[in-house]
Enzyme design. Structure first.
Site, PDB file in Angstrom:
ATOM      1  CG  ASN A  41      48.988  28.328  52.207  1.00  0.00           C
ATOM      2  OD1 ASN A  41      49.457  27.542  51.374  1.00  0.00           O
ATOM      3  ND2 ASN A  41      49.516  28.488  53.412  1.00  0.00           N
ATOM      4  CD1 TRP A  42      44.337  25.957  48.038  1.00  0.00           C
ATOM      5  CD2 TRP A  42      44.909  24.839  46.177  1.00  0.00           C
ATOM      6  NE1 TRP A  42      43.436  26.280  47.064  1.00  0.00           N
ATOM      7  CE2 TRP A  42      43.757  25.617  45.904  1.00  0.00           C
ATOM      8  CE3 TRP A  42      45.453  24.060  45.159  1.00  0.00           C
ATOM      9  CZ2 TRP A  42      43.143  25.622  44.650  1.00  0.00           C
ATOM     10  CZ3 TRP A  42      44.836  24.067  43.898  1.00  0.00           C
ATOM     11  CH2 TRP A  42      43.696  24.838  43.656  1.00  0.00           C
ATOM     12  CE  LYS A  43      47.928  25.983  55.801  1.00  0.00           C
ATOM     13  NZ  LYS A  43      47.917  26.015  57.239  1.00  0.00           N
ATOM     14  CG  HIS A  67      52.503  30.056  56.183  1.00  0.00           C
ATOM     15  ND1 HIS A  67      52.425  29.000  57.057  1.00  0.00           N
ATOM     16  CD2 HIS A  67      51.220  30.421  55.919  1.00  0.00           C
ATOM     17  CE1 HIS A  67      51.146  28.723  57.291  1.00  0.00           C
ATOM     18  NE2 HIS A  67      50.398  29.577  56.610  1.00  0.00           N
ATOM     19  N   GLY A  90      43.552  28.923  54.813  1.00  0.00           N
ATOM     20  CA  GLY A  90      44.159  27.603  54.661  1.00  0.00           C
ATOM     21  C   GLY A  90      43.083  26.554  54.423  1.00  0.00           C
ATOM     22  N   GLY A  91      42.655  25.893  55.501  1.00  0.00           N
ATOM     23  CA  GLY A  91      41.725  24.757  55.407  1.00  0.00           C
ATOM     24  C   GLY A  91      40.496  25.040  54.560  1.00  0.00           C
ATOM     25  CD  GLU A 107      51.376  25.614  58.084  1.00  0.00           C
ATOM     26  OE1 GLU A 107      51.463  25.465  56.859  1.00  0.00           O
ATOM     27  OE2 GLU A 107      50.285  25.840  58.667  1.00  0.00           O
ATOM     28  CB  SER A 112      40.366  29.295  62.076  1.00  0.00           C
ATOM     29  OG  SER A 112      41.308  28.330  62.489  1.00  0.00           O
ATOM     30  N   GLY A 153      44.779  26.750  61.505  1.00  0.00           N
ATOM     31  CA  GLY A 153      44.427  25.329  61.421  1.00  0.00           C
ATOM     32  C   GLY A 153      43.847  24.781  62.709  1.00  0.00           C
ATOM     33  CD  GLU A 164      48.365  33.347  57.864  1.00  0.00           C
ATOM     34  OE1 GLU A 164      47.315  33.041  57.309  1.00  0.00           O
ATOM     35  OE2 GLU A 164      49.397  32.661  57.793  1.00  0.00           O
TER      36      GLU A 164
HETATM   37  C1  PEP Z   1      47.177  29.550  56.752  1.00  0.00           C
HETATM   38  O1  PEP Z   1      47.730  28.486  56.595  1.00  0.00           O
HETATM   39  O2  PEP Z   1      47.704  30.588  56.321  1.00  0.00           O
HETATM   40  C2  PEP Z   1      45.891  29.564  57.453  1.00  0.00           C
HETATM   41  C3  PEP Z   1      45.395  30.717  57.802  1.00  0.00           C
HETATM   42  O3  PEP Z   1      45.287  28.355  57.693  1.00  0.00           O
HETATM   43  P1  PEP Z   1      43.792  28.108  58.285  1.00  0.00           P
HETATM   44  O4  PEP Z   1      42.857  28.995  57.518  1.00  0.00           O
HETATM   45  O5  PEP Z   1      43.533  26.660  58.068  1.00  0.00           O
HETATM   46  O6  PEP Z   1      43.844  28.488  59.739  1.00  0.00           O
END
Ligand code: PEP
Length: 253
Positions: free
Chosen positions: A9-11, A96, A235-236, A98, A214, A174, A168
Site C-alpha cells: 500500500n503506497w498510500k 484501512h 506500507g512503508g 487511516e 511495520s 507506520g 492491522e
Molecule cells: C499499512 O498502511 O497498511 C501498513 C501496514 O503500514 P506500515 O507497513 O508502514 O506499518
C-alpha cells in the site's frame, strides 16, 4: 489451500513516474524467481495507470486504496468500480485504519463500499484492527469482532471467497512496532473463529487473512511462518524495491 499474498500500500506517495520506476524494478527483481506469493501493488489513483502499464505481461496485480460505492454520477472527487476495473485493477482496500481514524469512515459506509467492490467484480481487502488503548483495555478481540460483523454480515458465504481480510493493529502501522508473531497469530485465530460463527468452519478455513503493521524483511519470515497468517499488507517497506522484494522473497531470507 489458501494462497499467500504480499500487497504493498503506497498510500499518498510516489507520483506516476516514481511509481512506474518502482513497479519496473519490482518486475525485474522477481524475474525467474519461483514459488512466489501473489504480489499486489496499491498505488494512488493518479499513479495507478502508469503502474498498470509497467506490470503488463507480468503476474503482479494492482489494487486501489479506496473506491466510492455508487456506479456513476455527481460524486466529486470519487472513482467507481468500473473505472478501476477498466485499468485492470483486481483489489480495493476497504476500512484501512487511516480511512477509519483520519478520514472518519464508519461501519455503514464501509459496508456500502465493500458491497460495491464485490458487485463491481473486484476483491476487497477488508482491514480490521484495534487502537492501542483498546488493546490495553483488553478490548482488542471484541473491537475486531465488531468490525467484522458490522461489515461482513451482508456478505454471502459464496461471496466470501472473493474477500481478503487484513489484521492491522493500528498501533503497529507506520510506527516501527510490530505485533509479536504470537499476538498476530492469536488474533488471526480469533478472526477465523468469528468467521466460523458468522459463516461456517469451511469459510473460516478458506479465507485469506493478511497481517499488516511495520512488516519488513527482518520480521517477514517469523510472521509468515505462522499457519494462520497468509501474507502481508505492507506500507512503508513497500516504497523501496529492496525492502519490498525482501518481503516478497521472505522464504529465501
Ligand atoms: C499499512 O498502511 O497498511 C501498513 C501496514 O503500514 P506500515 O507497513 O508502514 O506499518
Amino acid at each position: 489451500m489458501r494462497r499467500k499474498i504480499i500487497a504493498g500500500n503506497w498510500k499518498m506517495n510516489l507520483d506516476h513516474r516514481e511509481g512506474a520506476a518502482l513497479a519496473s524494478t519490482i518486475v525485474d527483481g522477481l524475474k525467474d524467481k519461483e514459488d512466489l506469493p501473489e504480489v499486489v501493488l496499491i498505488p494512488s489513483f493518479t499513479t495507478l495507470p502508469a503502474v498498470a502499464g509497467e506490470l503488463e505481461g507480468s503476474e503482479i496485480l494492482t489494487g486501489a486504496q479506496d473506491m466510492w460505492y455508487e456506479k456513476a454520477g455527481a460524486f466529486t472527487g470519487e472513482v467507481s468500480a468500473e473505472m478501476l476495473s477498466s485499468l485492470g485493477c483486481r483489489y480495493v482496500l476497504v476500512g484501512h485504519s487511516e480511512r477509519r481514524h483520519v478520514i472518519g469512515e464508519g461501519a455503514g459506509l464501509l459496508a456500502d463500499k465493500l458491497r460495491a467492490v464485490l458487485d463491481g467484480g473486484l476483491s476487497p481487502i477488508y482491514c480490521v484492527g484495534e487502537l492501542l488503548d483498546q488493546r490495553e483495555a483488553g478490548k482488542a478481540e471484541s473491537v475486531v469482532e465488531e468490525q467484522l460483523r458490522s461489515v461482513l454480515s451482508g456478505v454471502s458465504r459464496r461471496e466470501m471467497s472473493g474477500v481478503v481480510l487484513a489484521y492491522e493493529p493500528v498501533w503497529a502501522i507506520g510506527t516501527g512496532k510490530t505485533a509479536t508473531p504470537e499476538d498476530a497469530s492469536s488474533m488471526h485465530g480469533h478472526i477465523r473463529d468469528v468467521l466460523s460463527r458468522i459463516f461456517d468452519a469451511g469459510t473460516a478455513d478458506e479465507t485469506i487473512i493478511l497481517y499488516g503493521g511495520s512488516v519488513k524483511p527482518e520480521n517477514a519470515t517469523d510472521l509468515m511462518s505462522d499457519p494462520d497468517i497468509d501474507g502481508a499488507l505492507v506500507g512503508g517497506a513497500a516504497l523501496k524495491a529492496d525492502s519490498f522484494l525482501g518481503i516478497i522473497l521472505y522464504r529465501a531470507t
